[in-house]
Design a protein around this motif. Structure first.
Motif, PDB file in Angstrom:
ATOM      1  N   ILE A 118      48.115  48.988  53.288  1.00  0.00           N
ATOM      2  CA  ILE A 118      47.757  49.788  52.107  1.00  0.00           C
ATOM      3  C   ILE A 118      48.744  49.536  50.978  1.00  0.00           C
ATOM      4  O   ILE A 118      48.353  49.339  49.830  1.00  0.00           O
ATOM      5  CB  ILE A 118      47.714  51.295  52.466  1.00  0.00           C
ATOM      6  CG1 ILE A 118      46.538  51.598  53.389  1.00  0.00           C
ATOM      7  CG2 ILE A 118      47.637  52.154  51.200  1.00  0.00           C
ATOM      8  CD1 ILE A 118      46.564  52.990  54.004  1.00  0.00           C
ATOM      9  N   GLN A 119      50.017  49.529  51.297  1.00  0.00           N
ATOM     10  CA  GLN A 119      51.054  49.346  50.285  1.00  0.00           C
ATOM     11  C   GLN A 119      51.048  47.948  49.675  1.00  0.00           C
ATOM     12  O   GLN A 119      51.569  47.739  48.586  1.00  0.00           O
ATOM     13  CB  GLN A 119      52.425  49.663  50.872  1.00  0.00           C
ATOM     14  CG  GLN A 119      52.592  51.123  51.213  1.00  0.00           C
ATOM     15  CD  GLN A 119      53.850  51.402  52.028  1.00  0.00           C
ATOM     16  OE1 GLN A 119      54.504  50.495  52.551  1.00  0.00           O
ATOM     17  NE2 GLN A 119      54.196  52.672  52.141  1.00  0.00           N
ATOM     18  N   THR A 120      50.440  46.998  50.367  1.00  0.00           N
ATOM     19  CA  THR A 120      50.399  45.620  49.883  1.00  0.00           C
ATOM     20  C   THR A 120      49.150  45.335  49.038  1.00  0.00           C
ATOM     21  O   THR A 120      49.154  44.419  48.218  1.00  0.00           O
ATOM     22  CB  THR A 120      50.449  44.652  51.092  1.00  0.00           C
ATOM     23  OG1 THR A 120      51.583  44.977  51.887  1.00  0.00           O
ATOM     24  CG2 THR A 120      50.589  43.210  50.649  1.00  0.00           C
ATOM     25  N   LEU A 121      48.107  46.119  49.213  1.00  0.00           N
ATOM     26  CA  LEU A 121      46.855  45.877  48.485  1.00  0.00           C
ATOM     27  C   LEU A 121      47.008  45.824  46.957  1.00  0.00           C
ATOM     28  O   LEU A 121      46.320  45.020  46.313  1.00  0.00           O
ATOM     29  CB  LEU A 121      45.800  46.917  48.873  1.00  0.00           C
ATOM     30  CG  LEU A 121      45.072  46.631  50.172  1.00  0.00           C
ATOM     31  CD1 LEU A 121      44.174  47.806  50.550  1.00  0.00           C
ATOM     32  CD2 LEU A 121      44.271  45.345  50.100  1.00  0.00           C
ATOM     33  N   PRO A 122      47.878  46.622  46.347  1.00  0.00           N
ATOM     34  CA  PRO A 122      48.021  46.503  44.887  1.00  0.00           C
ATOM     35  C   PRO A 122      48.410  45.107  44.399  1.00  0.00           C
ATOM     36  O   PRO A 122      48.058  44.728  43.281  1.00  0.00           O
ATOM     37  CB  PRO A 122      49.091  47.548  44.553  1.00  0.00           C
ATOM     38  CG  PRO A 122      48.881  48.605  45.591  1.00  0.00           C
ATOM     39  CD  PRO A 122      48.573  47.814  46.858  1.00  0.00           C
ATOM     40  N   LEU A 123      49.101  44.319  45.231  1.00  0.00           N
ATOM     41  CA  LEU A 123      49.418  42.938  44.839  1.00  0.00           C
ATOM     42  C   LEU A 123      48.141  42.130  44.619  1.00  0.00           C
ATOM     43  O   LEU A 123      48.036  41.355  43.669  1.00  0.00           O
ATOM     44  CB  LEU A 123      50.251  42.245  45.928  1.00  0.00           C
ATOM     45  CG  LEU A 123      51.667  42.709  46.168  1.00  0.00           C
ATOM     46  CD1 LEU A 123      52.254  42.000  47.387  1.00  0.00           C
ATOM     47  CD2 LEU A 123      52.515  42.465  44.946  1.00  0.00           C
ATOM     48  N   PRO A 129      41.484  40.931  39.547  1.00  0.00           N
ATOM     49  CA  PRO A 129      40.720  42.084  39.052  1.00  0.00           C
ATOM     50  C   PRO A 129      39.287  42.143  39.577  1.00  0.00           C
ATOM     51  O   PRO A 129      38.740  43.227  39.765  1.00  0.00           O
ATOM     52  CB  PRO A 129      40.741  41.908  37.531  1.00  0.00           C
ATOM     53  CG  PRO A 129      41.935  41.065  37.263  1.00  0.00           C
ATOM     54  CD  PRO A 129      42.095  40.169  38.465  1.00  0.00           C
ATOM     55  N   VAL A 130      38.704  41.002  39.865  1.00  0.00           N
ATOM     56  CA  VAL A 130      37.332  40.964  40.363  1.00  0.00           C
ATOM     57  C   VAL A 130      37.204  41.635  41.736  1.00  0.00           C
ATOM     58  O   VAL A 130      36.119  42.068  42.113  1.00  0.00           O
ATOM     59  CB  VAL A 130      36.801  39.509  40.391  1.00  0.00           C
ATOM     60  CG1 VAL A 130      37.480  38.680  41.466  1.00  0.00           C
ATOM     61  CG2 VAL A 130      35.308  39.476  40.533  1.00  0.00           C
ATOM     62  N   LEU A 131      38.300  41.761  42.466  1.00  0.00           N
ATOM     63  CA  LEU A 131      38.286  42.369  43.795  1.00  0.00           C
ATOM     64  C   LEU A 131      38.686  43.844  43.791  1.00  0.00           C
ATOM     65  O   LEU A 131      38.643  44.501  44.831  1.00  0.00           O
ATOM     66  CB  LEU A 131      39.215  41.597  44.740  1.00  0.00           C
ATOM     67  CG  LEU A 131      38.865  40.133  44.976  1.00  0.00           C
ATOM     68  CD1 LEU A 131      39.904  39.484  45.881  1.00  0.00           C
ATOM     69  CD2 LEU A 131      37.470  40.000  45.571  1.00  0.00           C
ATOM     70  N   ARG A 132      39.048  44.364  42.642  1.00  0.00           N
ATOM     71  CA  ARG A 132      39.560  45.740  42.576  1.00  0.00           C
ATOM     72  C   ARG A 132      38.587  46.773  43.125  1.00  0.00           C
ATOM     73  O   ARG A 132      38.989  47.690  43.837  1.00  0.00           O
ATOM     74  CB  ARG A 132      39.954  46.091  41.145  1.00  0.00           C
ATOM     75  CG  ARG A 132      41.218  45.417  40.719  1.00  0.00           C
ATOM     76  CD  ARG A 132      41.620  45.806  39.328  1.00  0.00           C
ATOM     77  NE  ARG A 132      42.844  45.097  38.973  1.00  0.00           N
ATOM     78  CZ  ARG A 132      43.277  44.969  37.750  1.00  0.00           C
ATOM     79  NH1 ARG A 132      42.618  45.512  36.744  1.00  0.00           N
ATOM     80  NH2 ARG A 132      44.385  44.308  37.518  1.00  0.00           N
ATOM     81  N   GLN A 133      37.324  46.647  42.787  1.00  0.00           N
ATOM     82  CA  GLN A 133      36.354  47.644  43.252  1.00  0.00           C
ATOM     83  C   GLN A 133      36.219  47.616  44.776  1.00  0.00           C
ATOM     84  O   GLN A 133      36.165  48.659  45.414  1.00  0.00           O
ATOM     85  CB  GLN A 133      34.983  47.429  42.593  1.00  0.00           C
ATOM     86  CG  GLN A 133      33.978  48.521  42.922  1.00  0.00           C
ATOM     87  CD  GLN A 133      34.469  49.899  42.483  1.00  0.00           C
ATOM     88  OE1 GLN A 133      34.872  50.089  41.347  1.00  0.00           O
ATOM     89  NE2 GLN A 133      34.449  50.848  43.408  1.00  0.00           N
ATOM     90  N   ARG A 134      36.192  46.433  45.342  1.00  0.00           N
ATOM     91  CA  ARG A 134      36.083  46.326  46.808  1.00  0.00           C
ATOM     92  C   ARG A 134      37.323  46.876  47.488  1.00  0.00           C
ATOM     93  O   ARG A 134      37.247  47.516  48.538  1.00  0.00           O
ATOM     94  CB  ARG A 134      35.803  44.890  47.213  1.00  0.00           C
ATOM     95  CG  ARG A 134      34.375  44.556  46.738  1.00  0.00           C
ATOM     96  CD  ARG A 134      33.865  43.217  46.992  1.00  0.00           C
ATOM     97  NE  ARG A 134      33.783  42.775  48.345  1.00  0.00           N
ATOM     98  CZ  ARG A 134      33.642  41.497  48.649  1.00  0.00           C
ATOM     99  NH1 ARG A 134      33.568  40.592  47.699  1.00  0.00           N
ATOM    100  NH2 ARG A 134      33.550  41.117  49.891  1.00  0.00           N
ATOM    101  N   ILE A 135      38.474  46.637  46.880  1.00  0.00           N
ATOM    102  CA  ILE A 135      39.722  47.178  47.419  1.00  0.00           C
ATOM    103  C   ILE A 135      39.701  48.707  47.331  1.00  0.00           C
ATOM    104  O   ILE A 135      40.028  49.395  48.302  1.00  0.00           O
ATOM    105  CB  ILE A 135      40.944  46.584  46.679  1.00  0.00           C
ATOM    106  CG1 ILE A 135      41.093  45.099  47.045  1.00  0.00           C
ATOM    107  CG2 ILE A 135      42.213  47.375  46.986  1.00  0.00           C
ATOM    108  CD1 ILE A 135      42.079  44.333  46.191  1.00  0.00           C
ATOM    109  N   ILE A 161      48.262  56.238  45.843  1.00  0.00           N
ATOM    110  CA  ILE A 161      49.063  55.316  45.020  1.00  0.00           C
ATOM    111  C   ILE A 161      48.373  53.953  44.900  1.00  0.00           C
ATOM    112  O   ILE A 161      48.278  53.385  43.810  1.00  0.00           O
ATOM    113  CB  ILE A 161      50.476  55.170  45.604  1.00  0.00           C
ATOM    114  CG1 ILE A 161      51.245  56.492  45.434  1.00  0.00           C
ATOM    115  CG2 ILE A 161      51.235  54.012  44.949  1.00  0.00           C
ATOM    116  CD1 ILE A 161      52.525  56.571  46.252  1.00  0.00           C
ATOM    117  N   ALA A 162      47.882  53.439  46.023  1.00  0.00           N
ATOM    118  CA  ALA A 162      47.207  52.129  46.005  1.00  0.00           C
ATOM    119  C   ALA A 162      45.912  52.198  45.201  1.00  0.00           C
ATOM    120  O   ALA A 162      45.582  51.242  44.475  1.00  0.00           O
ATOM    121  CB  ALA A 162      46.932  51.661  47.438  1.00  0.00           C
ATOM    122  N   LEU A 163      45.180  53.307  45.308  1.00  0.00           N
ATOM    123  CA  LEU A 163      43.952  53.466  44.515  1.00  0.00           C
ATOM    124  C   LEU A 163      44.266  53.467  43.023  1.00  0.00           C
ATOM    125  O   LEU A 163      43.541  52.837  42.235  1.00  0.00           O
ATOM    126  CB  LEU A 163      43.250  54.774  44.887  1.00  0.00           C
ATOM    127  CG  LEU A 163      42.170  54.694  45.937  1.00  0.00           C
ATOM    128  CD1 LEU A 163      41.717  56.086  46.344  1.00  0.00           C
ATOM    129  CD2 LEU A 163      40.994  53.860  45.468  1.00  0.00           C
TER     130      LEU A 163
END
Length: 168
Positions: A118-123, A129-135, A161-163
């Motif tokens: 979870i803490q790594t997903l913001p990287l 940006p194209v993957l932000r919604q799926r994340i 925080i990641a969201l």
């Protein structure tokens, strides 16, 4: 034998770093699933350092994706983190093509490893940006209540925080 990239002295006192050779990268990737925490973590540390310097680890991203299916949750988590650390080198869009496989790892069985993912997903969200919604969707799908009580509020905060980072 020291496998970390060490400064090479040059005239004038300034140093430069020698890249990790291909065999060392492969050896360290094979150590990510070690039952010895010290061995696995040291291999990961070296690969993270190398990932920040160049594309040598990215060249083996397919091996890291294979580790996402490993029985060892630590191997899966280490692979996940290293994949994320190589996002800036991903001109071939390997991460984009494997995002579902990667996101499946986020909601694993151990709270501590889930936290790292979870803490790594913001990287990834920042670089892609194209993957932000799926994340963001994957983060919303995580149910902290399935983890031990002592970890629930921590995981909920990590998700929040990641969201926020993914939805920027």
């Amino acid at each position: 034998v020291q496998t970390c990239a060490l400064p090479i002295s040059r005239k004038g006192g300034r140093g430069r770093y020698q890249n990790m050779d291909n065999d060392t990268v492969i050896t360290n990737i094979s150590k990510l699933g070690s039952m010895s925490t010290a061995v696995g973590c040291e291999a990961m540390r070296q690969l993270e350092t190398e990932s920040s310097r160049g594309k040598d680890v990215y060249a083996h991203l397919d091996k890291l994706f294979k580790l996402l299916d490993d029985r060892n949750p630590y191997a899966r988590t280490r692979a996940f983190v290293l994949i994320a650390k190589n996002v800036s080198w991903d001109s071939r869009k390997k991460i984009d093509r494997n995002i579902d496989r990667l996101l499946k790892t986020v909601d694993g069985e151990q709270a501590a490893t889930v936290r790292q993912c979870i803490q790594t997903l913001p990287l990834i969200a920042a670089a892609k940006p194209v993957l932000r919604q799926r994340i963001a969707d994957a983060l919303r799908a995580i149910n902290p209540d399935k983890y031990p009580v002592r970890m629930r509020s921590i995981l909920a905060e990590d998700i929040k925080i990641a969201l926020a980072a993914a939805e920027k």
